[in-house]
Design a protein around this motif. Structure first.
Motif, PDB file in Angstrom:
ATOM      1  N   PHE A 207       0.852  -1.190   0.000  1.00 13.29           N
ATOM      2  CA  PHE A 207       0.000   0.000   0.000  1.00 13.29           C
ATOM      3  C   PHE A 207       0.886   1.238   0.000  1.00 13.29           C
ATOM      4  CE2 PHE A 207      -2.448   3.183   2.656  1.00 13.29           C
ATOM      5  CZ  PHE A 207      -3.255   3.603   1.602  1.00 13.29           C
TER       6      PHE A 207
ATOM      7  N   THR B  66      -1.166   7.285  -2.873  1.00 15.08           N
ATOM      8  CA  THR B  66      -2.622   7.306  -2.703  1.00 15.08           C
ATOM      9  C   THR B  66      -3.093   8.634  -2.150  1.00 15.08           C
ATOM     10  OG1 THR B  66      -2.584   4.916  -2.293  1.00 15.08           O
ATOM     11  CG2 THR B  66      -4.582   6.088  -1.675  1.00 15.08           C
TER      12      THR B  66
ATOM     13  N   TYR C 259      -8.768   2.264  -3.541  1.00 11.46           N
ATOM     14  CA  TYR C 259      -7.790   1.227  -3.228  1.00 11.46           C
ATOM     15  C   TYR C 259      -7.504   0.288  -4.403  1.00 11.46           C
ATOM     16  CZ  TYR C 259      -8.334   2.884   1.527  1.00 11.46           C
ATOM     17  OH  TYR C 259      -8.353   3.676   2.640  1.00 11.46           O
TER      18      TYR C 259
END
Length: 625
Positions: free
Chosen positions: A356, A361, A469
């Motif tokens: 991640f 993001t 995501y």
């Protein structure tokens, strides 16, 4: 990230409580609280802020007008409640989905003030008297207290409530009441709660905030089968109208027994509170833009950053504003279900987290509005920093053989990527961790010794998470994980979460300013690993963590509580059972400019529907009278 039950911030019943009585103030904590005489309130740590005869809480607004309607999108909920749909009006059982704010129908024996971290005051109970051994509490009920049916609230109702919830209630209630040994009628106006002797002050505080329901309602029907009828309560509101799955309206009771008492005065100004149910955010946002919804907390960063440009905003009819968060831990994490063996190895959880890229993001999906969470206890004094302090080591050293070695060094922090979205260094580290755990790449897939591929399904109930995501899932696939996102409706999501039928799920909780054994066990304790409906979504069952929860629970003052929570934080971060995700320091709220409210919000809760009021002049000025 799905919102989940609020564990302690609003308790289980009233938004706030406290009431005049004839007792003097307790001193510091239950340990020094007088026994054998009636008290108007209790505090786990420190003195009570409000005296027996206080007229109202400082954050209340008794001068505010009463009336109007408040239509809002709920930011939090509890028990079996869902913001997406509902098919039952019984919020006290595991089965089904109930509408949020059903708790507004019910009063409790005692409940918290929103400007104190650990104090409760009498509501249905006028006073509470502690036994000399501090295991029994006798509550004197208020003679004025009545259910919406007109029947008085009696000790028989209280006994029925606690016995029923302890045996058949929602897991959240059963956990809270596990140290309650028995409950009995003491007199026509008194009821006695007796604990096991293993409870602490925090256990008792939580148990006293259970909603009270009438025994007579269940004389001809089983508790667990009630679904299409509302269980009567003694609280401020009753149900006005509803349509399953579409909307519910709560109306203020004109005959509410406590409306002029200190714990209720100056709160709950709206005549009607309405919640509409939408299966997707786009439809809900359109309803807000039209003025059908009056208030919403915005949880989608793209919407907050780019979509509040409609005419009502530019004309000043809709206010877009940030409010400070409460002084409580922010818990927003991913849960990898360790009941499925492939997620039980901490190296696997670390490897998945490596995939991640928060920096990418945040820049590309979150518009820079979030921070990367290191801890389950962000934005609080409970978050550990650096190496353990001497006070923390006093707690940790006796448990060294039960804890990871990493606990005794610098506390774990999130890895920092290069922000490219595919940081090669981090991906190599992820592959190394998978390899150490027994997984190897074969033909672009991660497989075990038997050739079985590594699968991960991220369960969601909102299509917005697919956009946010999607890159994370793509990165997992890049290193060979068979990763996917599964979107299900609200009812299926709730059911699968209750049964622990998922690989990975997101969750956000409010722990409250004084976490107790109940709330911590619900999230982290071995006792809830196999309890369906509990919030131990990751399936934790670790003796070291259980021991630390007990240390937290036995804290005698706030400093020792803080040290114990920091020690627990170190262990949780070293184990990475829950993977901290993102957090924000503020509430991002938008509302039609038809309300009045105090400039400063309370520190330990923000129930807008209870604190704000309808301003007729403002509403007329924007054409929304």
């Amino acid at each position: 990230m799905s919102c989940s039950p609020n564990l302690t911030r609003r308790g289980f019943g009233r938004l706030a409580a406290g009431l005049a009585a004839t007792a003097t103030l307790p001193t510091r904590g239950f340990a020094l609280t007088a026994t054998g005489r009636p008290l108007h309130g209790l505090s786990a740590f420190g003195d009570l802020k409000y005296p027996p005869d206080f007229p109202h809480f400082d954050y209340a607004s008794p001068e505010a007008p009463s009336g109007g309607q408040f239509n809002f999108s709920v930011p939090n909920w509890g028990f079996n409640q869902s913001p997406l749909t509902f098919d039952t009006l019984n919020t006290f059982v595991l089965r089904g989905s109930a509408p949020p704010r059903m708790e507004s129908l019910y009063d409790t024996l005692m409940a918290s003030a929103l400007d104190e971290p650990d104090a409760i005051y009498g509501a249905l109970a006028q006073t509470v008297t502690l036994s000399d051994d501090r295991n029994a509490y006798v509550f004197a009920l208020r003679p004025e207290a009545t259910f919406s049916t007109g029947a008085p609230v009696t000790p028989v109702d209280v006994v029925f409530t606690y016995e029923t919830f302890k045996e058949k209630g929602h897991p959240s209630l059963q956990i809270v009441l596990q140290q309650l040994e028995r409950i009995e009628v003491e007199a026509p106006d008194r009821v006695r709660l007796v604990f096991s002797g293993h409870q602490t002050d925090q256990d008792a505080l939580a148990a006293f905030a259970v909603p009270i329901i009438p025994k007579a309602f269940f004389d001809d029907q089983p508790f667990e089968s009630v679904s299409t009828k509302a269980i009567p309560g003694s609280g401020r509101f009753q149900i006005k109208a509803y349509d399953f799955g579409r909307y519910i309206e709560y109306e203020k009771r004109p005959d509410y027994w406590a409306k002029d008492m200190g714990f209720a005065r100056g709160l709950d100004h709206f005549d009607v509170i309405r919640i509409d149910f939408f299966r997707d955010r786009t439809t809900a946002f359109e309803a807000f833009k039209k003025g059908n919804i009056h208030f919403r907390e915005e949880s989608v960063s793209k919407t907050w950053a780019t979509e509040y440009v409609f005419p009502a905003v530019t004309e000043g009819k809709v206010i877009k504003r940030e409010f400070p968060k409460e002084k409580t831990p922010v818990f927003q994490c991913w849960a990898l279900n360790q009941r499925r063996k492939r997620f039980a190895d901490p190296r696997i959880r670390q490897a998945i987290n490596m995939c991640f890229d928060f920096k990418w993001t945040n820049a590309n999906m979150f518009y820079g509005l979030y921070q990367h969470a290191d801890s389950c206890f962000e934005s609080s004094d409970f978050k550990a920093e650096g190496p353990p302090s001497p006070a923390e080591l006093e707690i940790l050293e006796p448990l060294r053989d039960k804890l990871p070695d990493a606990v005794f060094g610098d506390v774990w922090r999130q890895p920092v990527s290069d922000g490219s979205g595919q940081d090669r260094k981090m991906l190599r580290e992820a592959l190394r961790l998978f390899s150490e755990a027994g997984w190897r790449q074969k033909n672009g897939r991660l497989v075990d010794a038997n050739g079985q591929g590594f699968a991960l399904e991220y369960l969601i109930d909102d299509p917005g998470f697919e956009r946010v995501y999607g890159k994370f899932i793509q990165t997992l696939r890049l290193i060979g994980v068979d990763a996917s996102i599964r979107l299900v409706d609200g009812a299926q999501y709730q059911d699968r979460q209750n049964r622990f039928d998922f690989d990975m799920i997101g969750a956000a909780f409010s722990l409250g300013a004084t976490p107790s054994r109940n709330s911590l066990t619900d999230l982290f304790g071995s006792a809830t690993r196999d309890r369906q409906g509990a919030n131990n979504l990751v399936g934790m069952a670790d003796p070291g963590v259980d021991a630390l929860i007990e240390v937290v629970n036995k804290a005698s003052d706030r400093r020792s509580l803080t040290m114990a929570m920091r020690a627990l934080d170190r262990v949780l971060r070293a184990r990475l059972d829950w993977i901290p995700n993102i957090y924000s320091q503020s509430h991002r709220a938008a509302f039609w400019d038809r309300f009045g409210f105090k400039p400063d919000k309370p520190d330990y809760g923000w129930p807008v529907e209870s604190l704000w009021w309808f301003d007729a002049a403002k509403a007329k000025a924007i054409g929304k009278a």
